[in-house]
Motif scaffolding. Sequence first.
Motif, PDB file in Angstrom:
ATOM      1  N   TRP A 186       4.048   8.052   3.939  1.00  0.00           N
ATOM      2  CA  TRP A 186       4.023   9.471   3.588  1.00  0.00           C
ATOM      3  C   TRP A 186       5.296  10.181   4.056  1.00  0.00           C
ATOM      4  O   TRP A 186       5.997  10.803   3.245  1.00  0.00           O
ATOM      5  CB  TRP A 186       2.763  10.139   4.132  1.00  0.00           C
ATOM      6  CG  TRP A 186       1.613  10.118   3.159  1.00  0.00           C
ATOM      7  CD1 TRP A 186       1.688  10.082   1.800  1.00  0.00           C
ATOM      8  CD2 TRP A 186       0.216  10.128   3.481  1.00  0.00           C
ATOM      9  NE1 TRP A 186       0.425  10.073   1.247  1.00  0.00           N
ATOM     10  CE2 TRP A 186      -0.494  10.107   2.247  1.00  0.00           C
ATOM     11  CE3 TRP A 186      -0.496  10.165   4.667  1.00  0.00           C
ATOM     12  CZ2 TRP A 186      -1.884  10.121   2.182  1.00  0.00           C
ATOM     13  CZ3 TRP A 186      -1.887  10.179   4.603  1.00  0.00           C
ATOM     14  CH2 TRP A 186      -2.574  10.154   3.376  1.00  0.00           C
TER      15      TRP A 186
ATOM     16  N   SER B 130      -7.286  11.000  -0.867  1.00  0.00           N
ATOM     17  CA  SER B 130      -5.978  10.415  -0.560  1.00  0.00           C
ATOM     18  C   SER B 130      -4.902  10.907  -1.522  1.00  0.00           C
ATOM     19  O   SER B 130      -3.783  11.215  -1.121  1.00  0.00           O
ATOM     20  CB  SER B 130      -6.063   8.887  -0.627  1.00  0.00           C
ATOM     21  OG  SER B 130      -6.845   8.396   0.419  1.00  0.00           O
TER      22      SER B 130
ATOM     23  N   SER C   2       0.094   4.482   5.548  1.00  0.00           N
ATOM     24  CA  SER C   2       0.212   5.913   5.245  1.00  0.00           C
ATOM     25  C   SER C   2       1.101   6.610   6.267  1.00  0.00           C
ATOM     26  O   SER C   2       1.888   7.504   5.914  1.00  0.00           O
ATOM     27  CB  SER C   2      -1.175   6.569   5.220  1.00  0.00           C
ATOM     28  OG  SER C   2      -1.822   6.448   6.474  1.00  0.00           O
TER      29      SER C   2
ATOM     30  N   TRP D  85       0.833  -1.210   0.000  1.00  0.00           N
ATOM     31  CA  TRP D  85       0.000   0.000   0.000  1.00  0.00           C
ATOM     32  C   TRP D  85       0.866   1.258   0.000  1.00  0.00           C
ATOM     33  O   TRP D  85       0.577   2.222  -0.719  1.00  0.00           O
ATOM     34  CB  TRP D  85      -0.923   0.007   1.221  1.00  0.00           C
ATOM     35  CG  TRP D  85      -2.198  -0.731   1.042  1.00  0.00           C
ATOM     36  CD1 TRP D  85      -2.508  -1.970   1.508  1.00  0.00           C
ATOM     37  CD2 TRP D  85      -3.351  -0.280   0.325  1.00  0.00           C
ATOM     38  NE1 TRP D  85      -3.782  -2.323   1.131  1.00  0.00           N
ATOM     39  CE2 TRP D  85      -4.326  -1.297   0.409  1.00  0.00           C
ATOM     40  CE3 TRP D  85      -3.651   0.888  -0.381  1.00  0.00           C
ATOM     41  CZ2 TRP D  85      -5.589  -1.186  -0.177  1.00  0.00           C
ATOM     42  CZ3 TRP D  85      -4.911   1.007  -0.971  1.00  0.00           C
ATOM     43  CH2 TRP D  85      -5.866  -0.031  -0.864  1.00  0.00           C
ATOM     44  N   GLY D  86       1.915   1.251   0.820  1.00  0.00           N
ATOM     45  CA  GLY D  86       2.751   2.446   0.915  1.00  0.00           C
ATOM     46  C   GLY D  86       3.438   2.788  -0.379  1.00  0.00           C
ATOM     47  O   GLY D  86       3.469   3.954  -0.791  1.00  0.00           O
TER      48      GLY D  86
ATOM     49  N   GLY E 207      -3.202   7.770   9.701  1.00  0.00           N
ATOM     50  CA  GLY E 207      -2.839   6.367   9.915  1.00  0.00           C
ATOM     51  C   GLY E 207      -3.157   5.869  11.317  1.00  0.00           C
ATOM     52  O   GLY E 207      -3.852   4.859  11.478  1.00  0.00           O
TER      53      GLY E 207
ATOM     54  N   SER F 244       0.908  10.476  -3.679  1.00  0.00           N
ATOM     55  CA  SER F 244       0.536  11.837  -3.289  1.00  0.00           C
ATOM     56  C   SER F 244       1.768  12.698  -3.022  1.00  0.00           C
ATOM     57  O   SER F 244       1.791  13.892  -3.329  1.00  0.00           O
ATOM     58  CB  SER F 244      -0.363  11.795  -2.052  1.00  0.00           C
ATOM     59  OG  SER F 244      -0.814  13.083  -1.709  1.00  0.00           O
TER      60      SER F 244
ATOM     61  N   TYR G 193      -0.002   5.063  -1.456  1.00  0.00           N
ATOM     62  CA  TYR G 193       0.145   6.284  -0.660  1.00  0.00           C
ATOM     63  C   TYR G 193       1.307   7.158  -1.114  1.00  0.00           C
ATOM     64  O   TYR G 193       1.228   8.388  -1.038  1.00  0.00           O
ATOM     65  CB  TYR G 193       0.308   5.923   0.820  1.00  0.00           C
ATOM     66  CG  TYR G 193      -0.965   5.437   1.450  1.00  0.00           C
ATOM     67  CD1 TYR G 193      -2.052   6.284   1.623  1.00  0.00           C
ATOM     68  CD2 TYR G 193      -1.106   4.119   1.849  1.00  0.00           C
ATOM     69  CE1 TYR G 193      -3.233   5.838   2.180  1.00  0.00           C
ATOM     70  CE2 TYR G 193      -2.289   3.658   2.415  1.00  0.00           C
ATOM     71  CZ  TYR G 193      -3.345   4.528   2.570  1.00  0.00           C
ATOM     72  OH  TYR G 193      -4.524   4.083   3.117  1.00  0.00           O
TER      73      TYR G 193
END
Length: 400
Positions: free
Chosen positions: A158, A241, A154, A29-30, A266, A37, A34
Amino acid sequence: MSQPHPARSSSGPPWRIVWALSVTQIVSWGSLFYAFSVLLAPIERDTGWGRDTIVGAFSLSLLVAGLGALPVGMLVDRFGGRRIMSLGSVLAGTLLLLLARTESVFVFYAAWTGLGVAMALLLYEPAFAVIYASFGADARKGITALTLTAGFASTVFWPLSQWLVHAAGWRDAVGILGLANLLVCAPLHLLMLPSATGPATHASRLSPMHSGVVRRLMRSRAFWLLAFSFTANMLAFSALSVHLIPLLQERGLSAADAVLLAVVIGPMQVLGRVLEVTVGARFRAAHVGLLALALLPVALIALAEAGSGWTLLIAFAALYGASNGVMTIVRAVMPAELFGRESYGAINGALSAPVILSRAVAPIAASVLWSASGNYGAVVWVLVGLSLVAVAGFVLATRR
């Protein structure tokens, strides 16, 4: 005669599967979702490509992931998660390394198209199918445990992506994310996941569609209302997101402050999941889902009215994170609660397909609306409307 449970026999205790998937979901996912962005503005500055062009490639990857949801679910039902998710990690790592060196819009789009296939093979839906096959009736516990830890994706990626971009530039940052998929996720999937998928018979795994389960669902009013509700909810979540960091910077926050605020999301996702597994476990998933859906319009209204004021911005981040955290569990358990566990991978894939497709539509639609209006104000109010529609659809789907 029932078949032996693969996760409880030759492949080790089921909780080992959950902990391995927790690590790989954070990285997947990271790196695939994520980080974009944070990468958006640096890619725009470096290449000179328009924001719509860059976001369009990411949206295309999400479109491909949505189209792949049902066939991937059927493949997991048939072959198990080991081969499917290992392949996804190798594909993701290889294409991220390619993306890090591309100078061409065509190659940029081709890489993201392939990354969409990797998303279909890697993100929550196939992981949930593996857990349902391994845990059976206790799958809600396994899914909650997985999403508790994976909710930090996230929070980790991020700031990590921001630091990598600052330290090495966006290209090397993407290359490092690719190596993480190859060196962390691929071995864990290959070594820790079961090679088969649970107690279903071999014949039913070979052809889940032949059982008629998915065809019956396609004629079900509840199925379509639930898909409609989850899709509207995901439209709002996905748009925000991808655009959250630029939106906060438009409000006057620095890049560092925008990332700092986003990091709050998160832990609030995780807190929402802790409450789901403690307090929420006493209630049906339908009741928990309604509350989670209702939190999103409240969060978005707080964002719309916040300006650059930190009080409402923190309230937004907290409610938004909690809502999304719980909805991840709700989307995973509602198919089994409403329609049963037979051919779960195919059923969840069918229900997830429009939801994942909405991830593709939302970022580019928000980008177009931003370009037309000149700011993110109109975007936020459209998302408020979508989140209210999601609540109404869910009520209609589950009222019986």
